[in-house]
Design an enzyme around this catalytic site. Structure first.
Site, PDB file in Angstrom:
ATOM      1  N   GLY A 304       9.714  16.426 -15.174  1.00  0.00           N
ATOM      2  CA  GLY A 304       9.060  17.245 -16.380  1.00  0.00           C
ATOM      3  C   GLY A 304      10.104  17.523 -17.305  1.00  0.00           C
ATOM      4  O   GLY A 304      10.992  16.436 -17.802  1.00  0.00           O
ATOM      5  N   SER A 305      10.170  18.440 -18.135  1.00  0.00           N
ATOM      6  CA  SER A 305      10.792  18.858 -19.372  1.00  0.00           C
ATOM      7  C   SER A 305      12.273  18.693 -19.213  1.00  0.00           C
ATOM      8  O   SER A 305      13.016  18.634 -20.188  1.00  0.00           O
ATOM      9  CB  SER A 305      10.335  19.953 -19.918  1.00  0.00           C
ATOM     10  OG  SER A 305       8.932  20.052 -20.184  1.00  0.00           O
ATOM     11  N   VAL A 306      12.876  18.770 -17.948  1.00  0.00           N
ATOM     12  CA  VAL A 306      14.514  18.572 -17.805  1.00  0.00           C
ATOM     13  C   VAL A 306      14.890  17.387 -18.486  1.00  0.00           C
ATOM     14  O   VAL A 306      15.995  17.340 -18.991  1.00  0.00           O
ATOM     15  CB  VAL A 306      14.751  18.858 -16.311  1.00  0.00           C
ATOM     16  CG1 VAL A 306      16.230  18.335 -16.260  1.00  0.00           C
ATOM     17  CG2 VAL A 306      14.412  20.148 -15.854  1.00  0.00           C
ATOM     18  N   LYS A 308      13.769  16.211 -21.193  1.00  0.00           N
ATOM     19  CA  LYS A 308      13.984  16.341 -22.713  1.00  0.00           C
ATOM     20  C   LYS A 308      15.503  16.491 -23.107  1.00  0.00           C
ATOM     21  O   LYS A 308      15.687  16.032 -24.452  1.00  0.00           O
ATOM     22  CB  LYS A 308      13.309  17.540 -23.216  1.00  0.00           C
ATOM     23  CG  LYS A 308      11.727  17.517 -22.989  1.00  0.00           C
ATOM     24  CD  LYS A 308      10.913  18.849 -23.394  1.00  0.00           C
ATOM     25  CE  LYS A 308       9.458  18.555 -23.277  1.00  0.00           C
ATOM     26  NZ  LYS A 308       8.855  19.699 -23.182  1.00  0.00           N
TER      27      LYS A 308
END
Length: 586
Positions: A304-306, A308
């Site tokens: 997921g957003s990790v 980013k």
């Protein structure tokens, strides 16, 4: 006619007798150590029939924590009693006085014994050094106070350390040129398996006495101490685990009821594992089967957003982080209205702090247009792709890997996906085909905290001989490949800190912690459903203290509903534990 028959029967009988004698000679003189397809050692079995023994140390090498504490076994000072005592008038009253064990219990234990035993086993009564000295000074035959090695019921970092078992076929396959009993324990998983060759026993340490067919002493009541007497073996593998921190981490993971997931804690200075917790736990009733034997921290997960963080690094280097540029975070990646996470217009820094999907989907598309390989290139620079565990040539072993079961991360699985703008956008928020292990994510945070220097992660620092001298050192080693620049690392550090400092940041819960935290959250859709509910992977990955980085920490909870199973409290409590540990308070 009858004479021919007699001669024939005589010939058959003599032939049978010769064959029988030949077979007996083969068994007694040739196959004494490898009888039958099971390779039974007849000499050993013969000795076993005439002896009774108590194994003090199985001879297999040990795992120590970074401070020298045994992890898989423990040494306990115990009272050992031999069964021939039941036929003697021995000074049981004196032993009872010294040990504070009632006379009737000592007598009862001996009466019921068929072989030597440590009193109280499997929970033996532990003796003090003074008690041991007094008992041995009595010089009672069959009564000893010794230090015996016991297997721990609960092994810290059990999936990292791994399991051992008996497997004659695998033993022969691994070590065809070694003369080992088929009962020899071998490593089945974890460090037990990767270090197995070094841990193999030279022999057992034991107390032995000889008996007749009825179990009575054959040569009197003299008990012998048998030991391989090798000052160098068994060896000790000194891991980088801190047993105290490991146990605290396990307590917290269980406190917050993590069913699948866990914690990775790295020491940033020497890039080593201080604690690693994986759930589910190993099933004690059937340890070699089931999900518990898998170390989840070494298996690739949807992050997921990790991810980013990777997109941010590439954006910084390609001048896509213009602070005046605004992104429309009221929309989803596909342009539809964002009803749940409508953040309005945000700049690059606020988009990272609040984890706006629209921003990083757009940036990933723009990066993909510049070069379809950029996302993978930066994932590699931040150690998310490929193995991160220590590997290298040691002793007589080439390309030795401390963590051979470690998965490799990935961004795309095909060139078609790599060149697709929509897939790039989904990958930019850590979905689609993006995967990484929690260990690699922790190493990414350590890399950023060090200013871009990426290193292999060590789970063991050295192998020591029995006498304490060093056999092998596992020195710190850089990971091969390109790295991010110190400037990019500095910019990422500020972004990760803003996640906590921003009043709307996804890490704002950590603002009041005793250590200043920098990090990134992640909530990934897994594509799995239970009772109509989509399951998610919940992450928080970071490092601290911000100004003088010491620890990298990842907390992850896998396959949980969106409205449950957060990791903020787990991460926060682990930070508090480390602060208290460093400052001498509890």
């Amino acid at each position: 006619m009858w004479r021919k028959r007699a001669v024939g029967w005589l010939f058959i009988s003599l032939t049978g007798l010769v064959l029988l004698l030949a077979r007996l000679m083969q068994i007694q003189l040739v196959e004494t150590e490898t009888f039958s397809k099971h390779n039974v050692n007849l000499l050993e079995e013969s000795v076993k029939q005439r002896t009774q023994e108590l194994v003090i140390d199985n001879g297999r090498g040990n795992f120590l924590d970074r401070n020298g504490t045994m992890l898989t076994y423990k040494k306990v000072s115990v009272l050992v009693l031999f069964p021939f005592l039941k036929k003697m008038d021995w000074e049981v009253d004196k032993v009872a006085d010294i040990t504070a064990i009632p006379v009737n219990l000592l007598k009862s234990a001996v009466e019921g014994a068929k072989k030597p035993f440590a009193y109280g086993d499997p929970e033996p009564v532990e003796l003090s050094s003074s008690q041991m000295e007094k008992i041995n000074s009595l010089k009672i035959p069959g009564v000893f106070a010794i230090e015996k090695k016991f297997e721990r019921r609960d092994v810290p970092a059990e999936q990292l350390i791994g399991l051992t078992g008996e497997n004659a076929k695998e033993l022969q396959k691994r070590y065809p040129n070694k003369d080992l009993s088929e009962k020899t324990l071998i490593g089945v998983s974890g460090l037990e398996e990767s270090f197995d060759e070094f841990l193999l026993p030279e022999g057992k340490s034991k107390l032995v006495y000889h008996v007749d067919g009825g179990g009575a002493p054959l040569f009197g009541i003299n008990v012998k101490y048998v030991d391989p007497a090798n000052p160098f073996y068994p060896v000790n593998v000194r891991t980088t685990i801190d047993k105290n921190l490991q146990q605290k981490a396990e307590e917290l993971v269980d406190k917050y009821q993590i069913k699948k997931g866990g914690i990775v804690l790295l020491d940033i200075q020497d890039n080593s594992v201080l604690a690693m917790v994986s759930r589910p736990t190993i099933n004690k009733k059937d340890p070699y089967n089931g999900a518990g034997i898998t170390n989840v921290m070494l298996k690739q997960q949807i992050m997921g957003s990790v991810f980013k963080t990777v997109v941010a690094a590439a954006s910084i280097d390609h001048n896509l982080d213009d602070p005046t540029r605004m992104f429309d975070c009221s929309k989803k990646i596909n342009g539809k209205p964002e009803l749940k996470y409508n953040y309005g217009m945000l700049n690059f820094t606020d988009s990272f702090a609040r984890s706006c999907n629209r921003t990083f989907g757009e940036l990933a598309r723009e990066l993909q247009k510049k070069n379809p390989n950029l996302l993978e290139d930066y994932a590699a620079k931040l150690s998310l792709i490929g193995s991160v565990g220590w590997q290298g040539d040691i002793y007589h072993t080439s390309d030795f890997k401390q963590l051979p079961a470690e998965d490799k991360g990935r961004v795309f699985m095909s060139d078609e996906a790599r060149k697709d703008a929509n897939f790039a956008a989904m990958s930019g928020i850590g979905q689609h085909e993006v995967r990484a292990t929690p260990l690699a994510v922790a190493n990414m945070m350590a890399t950023i905290a060090r200013g871009g220097q990426k290193e292999m992660v060590r789970a063991a620092s050295k192998i020591e001989y029995k006498n304490g001298t060093t056999m092998v050192n596992f020195d710190q080693k850089d990971l091969k490949g390109d790295t991010i620049s110190p400037y990019t690392a500095m910019k990422l550090q500020k972004l990760l800190r803003e996640v906590v400092l921003n009043q709307n940041g996804t890490g704002r819960w950590f603002k009041e912690l005793p250590y200043e935290v920098a990090g990134k959250s992640g909530t990934a859709e897994t594509g799995k459903f239970v009772n109509g509910q989509q399951l998610h992977n919940k992450w928080f990955a970071g490092y601290f203290p911000y100004q003088t980085p010491k620890y990298a920490l990842v907390a992850v909870n896998l396959d949980v509903p969106d409205n449950a199973g957060g990791v903020n409290l787990l991460f926060a409590d682990m930070v508090k534990v480390l602060y208290e540990n460093d400052n001498g308070s509890e």
